[in-house]
Design a protein around this motif. Structure first.
Motif, PDB file in Angstrom:
ATOM      1  N   CYS A  21      -2.502  -4.759  -2.121  1.00 45.02           N
ATOM      2  CA  CYS A  21      -3.110  -4.635  -0.805  1.00 45.02           C
ATOM      3  C   CYS A  21      -4.203  -5.678  -0.684  1.00 45.02           C
ATOM      4  O   CYS A  21      -4.762  -6.096  -1.684  1.00 45.02           O
ATOM      5  CB  CYS A  21      -3.719  -3.249  -0.633  1.00 45.02           C
ATOM      6  SG  CYS A  21      -2.550  -1.929  -0.974  1.00 45.02           S
ATOM      7  N   PRO A  22      -4.533  -6.066   0.540  1.00 43.05           N
ATOM      8  CA  PRO A  22      -5.643  -7.012   0.703  1.00 43.05           C
ATOM      9  C   PRO A  22      -6.958  -6.320   0.332  1.00 43.05           C
ATOM     10  O   PRO A  22      -7.039  -5.089   0.339  1.00 43.05           O
ATOM     11  CB  PRO A  22      -5.591  -7.351   2.190  1.00 43.05           C
ATOM     12  CG  PRO A  22      -4.893  -6.208   2.828  1.00 43.05           C
ATOM     13  CD  PRO A  22      -3.934  -5.669   1.800  1.00 43.05           C
ATOM     14  N   PRO A  23      -7.983  -7.097   0.004  1.00 49.76           N
ATOM     15  CA  PRO A  23      -9.291  -6.475  -0.267  1.00 49.76           C
ATOM     16  C   PRO A  23      -9.713  -5.591   0.903  1.00 49.76           C
ATOM     17  O   PRO A  23      -9.414  -5.891   2.059  1.00 49.76           O
ATOM     18  CB  PRO A  23     -10.233  -7.677  -0.429  1.00 49.76           C
ATOM     19  CG  PRO A  23      -9.339  -8.804  -0.813  1.00 49.76           C
ATOM     20  CD  PRO A  23      -8.026  -8.543  -0.129  1.00 49.76           C
ATOM     21  N   ILE A  24     -10.385  -4.522   0.598  1.00 50.11           N
ATOM     22  CA  ILE A  24     -10.788  -3.533   1.597  1.00 50.11           C
ATOM     23  C   ILE A  24     -11.665  -4.169   2.684  1.00 50.11           C
ATOM     24  O   ILE A  24     -11.674  -3.720   3.820  1.00 50.11           O
ATOM     25  CB  ILE A  24     -11.480  -2.326   0.909  1.00 50.11           C
ATOM     26  CG1 ILE A  24     -11.456  -1.097   1.781  1.00 50.11           C
ATOM     27  CG2 ILE A  24     -12.874  -2.649   0.489  1.00 50.11           C
ATOM     28  CD1 ILE A  24     -10.202  -0.306   1.648  1.00 50.11           C
ATOM     29  N   THR A  25     -12.359  -5.247   2.333  1.00 52.23           N
ATOM     30  CA  THR A  25     -13.221  -5.923   3.296  1.00 52.23           C
ATOM     31  C   THR A  25     -12.458  -6.898   4.189  1.00 52.23           C
ATOM     32  O   THR A  25     -13.017  -7.414   5.147  1.00 52.23           O
ATOM     33  CB  THR A  25     -14.336  -6.691   2.566  1.00 52.23           C
ATOM     34  OG1 THR A  25     -13.718  -7.612   1.650  1.00 52.23           O
ATOM     35  CG2 THR A  25     -15.260  -5.751   1.823  1.00 52.23           C
ATOM     36  N   ALA A  26     -11.169  -7.147   3.905  1.00 50.15           N
ATOM     37  CA  ALA A  26     -10.377  -8.109   4.676  1.00 50.15           C
ATOM     38  C   ALA A  26      -9.918  -7.543   6.013  1.00 50.15           C
ATOM     39  O   ALA A  26      -9.500  -8.280   6.886  1.00 50.15           O
ATOM     40  CB  ALA A  26      -9.163  -8.567   3.864  1.00 50.15           C
ATOM     41  N   GLY A  27      -9.968  -6.247   6.150  1.00 56.57           N
ATOM     42  CA  GLY A  27      -9.531  -5.629   7.399  1.00 56.57           C
ATOM     43  C   GLY A  27      -8.929  -4.268   7.122  1.00 56.57           C
ATOM     44  O   GLY A  27      -8.856  -3.813   5.984  1.00 56.57           O
ATOM     45  N   GLU A  28      -8.491  -3.659   8.176  1.00 52.41           N
ATOM     46  CA  GLU A  28      -7.924  -2.322   8.074  1.00 52.41           C
ATOM     47  C   GLU A  28      -6.617  -2.352   7.281  1.00 52.41           C
ATOM     48  O   GLU A  28      -5.776  -3.232   7.482  1.00 52.41           O
ATOM     49  CB  GLU A  28      -7.663  -1.789   9.486  1.00 52.41           C
ATOM     50  CG  GLU A  28      -7.178  -0.372   9.511  1.00 52.41           C
ATOM     51  CD  GLU A  28      -6.985   0.135  10.934  1.00 52.41           C
ATOM     52  OE1 GLU A  28      -6.155   1.039  11.107  1.00 52.41           O
ATOM     53  OE2 GLU A  28      -7.655  -0.375  11.847  1.00 52.41           O
ATOM     54  N   LEU A  29      -6.450  -1.390   6.392  1.00 47.05           N
ATOM     55  CA  LEU A  29      -5.209  -1.277   5.632  1.00 47.05           C
ATOM     56  C   LEU A  29      -4.075  -0.820   6.539  1.00 47.05           C
ATOM     57  O   LEU A  29      -4.283  -0.011   7.441  1.00 47.05           O
ATOM     58  CB  LEU A  29      -5.356  -0.246   4.507  1.00 47.05           C
ATOM     59  CG  LEU A  29      -6.168  -0.622   3.286  1.00 47.05           C
ATOM     60  CD1 LEU A  29      -6.303   0.582   2.368  1.00 47.05           C
ATOM     61  CD2 LEU A  29      -5.534  -1.770   2.544  1.00 47.05           C
ATOM     62  N   SER A  30      -2.890  -1.307   6.249  1.00 44.97           N
ATOM     63  CA  SER A  30      -1.717  -0.829   6.980  1.00 44.97           C
ATOM     64  C   SER A  30      -1.399   0.589   6.510  1.00 44.97           C
ATOM     65  O   SER A  30      -1.884   1.039   5.462  1.00 44.97           O
ATOM     66  CB  SER A  30      -0.518  -1.740   6.711  1.00 44.97           C
ATOM     67  OG  SER A  30      -0.086  -1.593   5.369  1.00 44.97           O
ATOM     68  N   VAL A  31      -0.585   1.279   7.258  1.00 47.92           N
ATOM     69  CA  VAL A  31      -0.174   2.633   6.870  1.00 47.92           C
ATOM     70  C   VAL A  31       0.519   2.587   5.518  1.00 47.92           C
ATOM     71  O   VAL A  31       0.229   3.388   4.619  1.00 47.92           O
ATOM     72  CB  VAL A  31       0.753   3.261   7.941  1.00 47.92           C
ATOM     73  CG1 VAL A  31       1.348   4.563   7.456  1.00 47.92           C
ATOM     74  CG2 VAL A  31      -0.013   3.470   9.243  1.00 47.92           C
ATOM     75  N   LYS A  32       1.435   1.625   5.342  1.00 48.34           N
ATOM     76  CA  LYS A  32       2.179   1.501   4.082  1.00 48.34           C
ATOM     77  C   LYS A  32       1.241   1.240   2.908  1.00 48.34           C
ATOM     78  O   LYS A  32       1.352   1.886   1.858  1.00 48.34           O
ATOM     79  CB  LYS A  32       3.207   0.369   4.208  1.00 48.34           C
ATOM     80  CG  LYS A  32       4.058   0.182   2.980  1.00 48.34           C
ATOM     81  CD  LYS A  32       5.046  -0.955   3.183  1.00 48.34           C
ATOM     82  CE  LYS A  32       5.819  -1.219   1.908  1.00 48.34           C
ATOM     83  NZ  LYS A  32       6.692  -2.392   2.032  1.00 48.34           N
ATOM     84  N   ASP A  33       0.311   0.278   3.060  1.00 50.52           N
ATOM     85  CA  ASP A  33      -0.627  -0.028   1.978  1.00 50.52           C
ATOM     86  C   ASP A  33      -1.532   1.150   1.666  1.00 50.52           C
ATOM     87  O   ASP A  33      -1.813   1.445   0.508  1.00 50.52           O
ATOM     88  CB  ASP A  33      -1.475  -1.250   2.332  1.00 50.52           C
ATOM     89  CG  ASP A  33      -0.700  -2.553   2.234  1.00 50.52           C
ATOM     90  OD1 ASP A  33       0.389  -2.564   1.623  1.00 50.52           O
ATOM     91  OD2 ASP A  33      -1.195  -3.562   2.777  1.00 50.52           O
ATOM     92  N   SER A  34      -1.989   1.846   2.699  1.00 46.57           N
ATOM     93  CA  SER A  34      -2.885   2.981   2.463  1.00 46.57           C
ATOM     94  C   SER A  34      -2.155   4.118   1.744  1.00 46.57           C
ATOM     95  O   SER A  34      -2.725   4.777   0.876  1.00 46.57           O
ATOM     96  CB  SER A  34      -3.514   3.472   3.764  1.00 46.57           C
ATOM     97  OG  SER A  34      -2.537   3.991   4.635  1.00 46.57           O
ATOM     98  N   GLU A  35      -0.887   4.327   2.071  1.00 46.59           N
ATOM     99  CA  GLU A  35      -0.113   5.367   1.381  1.00 46.59           C
ATOM    100  C   GLU A  35       0.119   5.006  -0.079  1.00 46.59           C
ATOM    101  O   GLU A  35       0.024   5.851  -0.969  1.00 46.59           O
ATOM    102  CB  GLU A  35       1.216   5.594   2.099  1.00 46.59           C
ATOM    103  CG  GLU A  35       1.049   6.301   3.436  1.00 46.59           C
ATOM    104  CD  GLU A  35       2.324   6.338   4.261  1.00 46.59           C
ATOM    105  OE1 GLU A  35       3.320   5.664   3.906  1.00 46.59           O
ATOM    106  OE2 GLU A  35       2.318   7.061   5.286  1.00 46.59           O
ATOM    107  N   LYS A  36       0.413   3.733  -0.322  1.00 43.07           N
ATOM    108  CA  LYS A  36       0.640   3.275  -1.698  1.00 43.07           C
ATOM    109  C   LYS A  36      -0.630   3.431  -2.543  1.00 43.07           C
ATOM    110  O   LYS A  36      -0.589   3.938  -3.663  1.00 43.07           O
ATOM    111  CB  LYS A  36       1.087   1.813  -1.676  1.00 43.07           C
ATOM    112  CG  LYS A  36       1.445   1.243  -3.014  1.00 43.07           C
ATOM    113  CD  LYS A  36       1.976  -0.175  -2.864  1.00 43.07           C
ATOM    114  CE  LYS A  36       2.386  -0.745  -4.201  1.00 43.07           C
ATOM    115  NZ  LYS A  36       2.915  -2.109  -4.068  1.00 43.07           N
ATOM    116  N   MET A  37      -1.754   2.988  -2.001  1.00 36.97           N
ATOM    117  CA  MET A  37      -3.011   3.077  -2.746  1.00 36.97           C
ATOM    118  C   MET A  37      -3.457   4.525  -2.921  1.00 36.97           C
ATOM    119  O   MET A  37      -3.946   4.901  -3.972  1.00 36.97           O
ATOM    120  CB  MET A  37      -4.108   2.272  -2.044  1.00 36.97           C
ATOM    121  CG  MET A  37      -3.869   0.771  -2.079  1.00 36.97           C
ATOM    122  SD  MET A  37      -3.560   0.104  -3.731  1.00 36.97           S
ATOM    123  CE  MET A  37      -5.092   0.481  -4.546  1.00 36.97           C
ATOM    124  N   ALA A  38      -3.253   5.337  -1.898  1.00 34.88           N
ATOM    125  CA  ALA A  38      -3.642   6.749  -1.996  1.00 34.88           C
ATOM    126  C   ALA A  38      -2.871   7.443  -3.117  1.00 34.88           C
ATOM    127  O   ALA A  38      -3.437   8.262  -3.850  1.00 34.88           O
ATOM    128  CB  ALA A  38      -3.412   7.459  -0.666  1.00 34.88           C
TER     129      ALA A  38
END
Length: 121
Positions: A21-38
């Protein structure tokens, strides 16, 4: 066996790191990236899983036989369940050797998690 010293995980550079995923400061996470990281952080949020993860990461050689790490205060089937959850989240890899299974931390995935949390990005 007591492991009171800290062991550093390898920091992967360039092509070795999996840019989850992009760095958290780069912008809002996509739904897919947020689910993967969660899923990864959820797997680590359990104290037994975190201890198992730590035991594997700090084990000499960076890998551990299940027989060497199962003393975390729960039954063997529960240890297997927790290791499965860590594996499914992509945090561990495993290899069967004879009757034993050996686990390793997936360093590229951990590097990707660290990159996502890097506030300097």
């Amino acid at each position: 066996m007591s492991n009171s010293g800290m062991v550093e995980l390898p920091v992967l550079q360039g092509a070795d790191a999996v840019p989850c995923c992009p760095p958290i400061t780069a912008g809002e996470l996509s739904v897919k990236d947020s689910e993967k990281m969660a899923a990864m952080f959820k797997a680590l949020s359990d104290p037994v899983r975190l201890r198992l993860f730590s035991k594997i990461a700090s084990h000499p050689g960076g890998e551990a036989c299940v027989c060497d790490i199962q003393d975390v205060g729960v039954s063997q089937p529960t240890v297997s369940h927790h290791l499965k959850k860590l594996r499914e989240a992509g945090l561990l890899t495993s290899e069967r050797r004879g009757t034993w299974v050996y686990y390793q931390v997936a360093p590229s995935v951990v590097a990707g998690m660290a990159a996502m949390l890097d506030l300097r990005g």
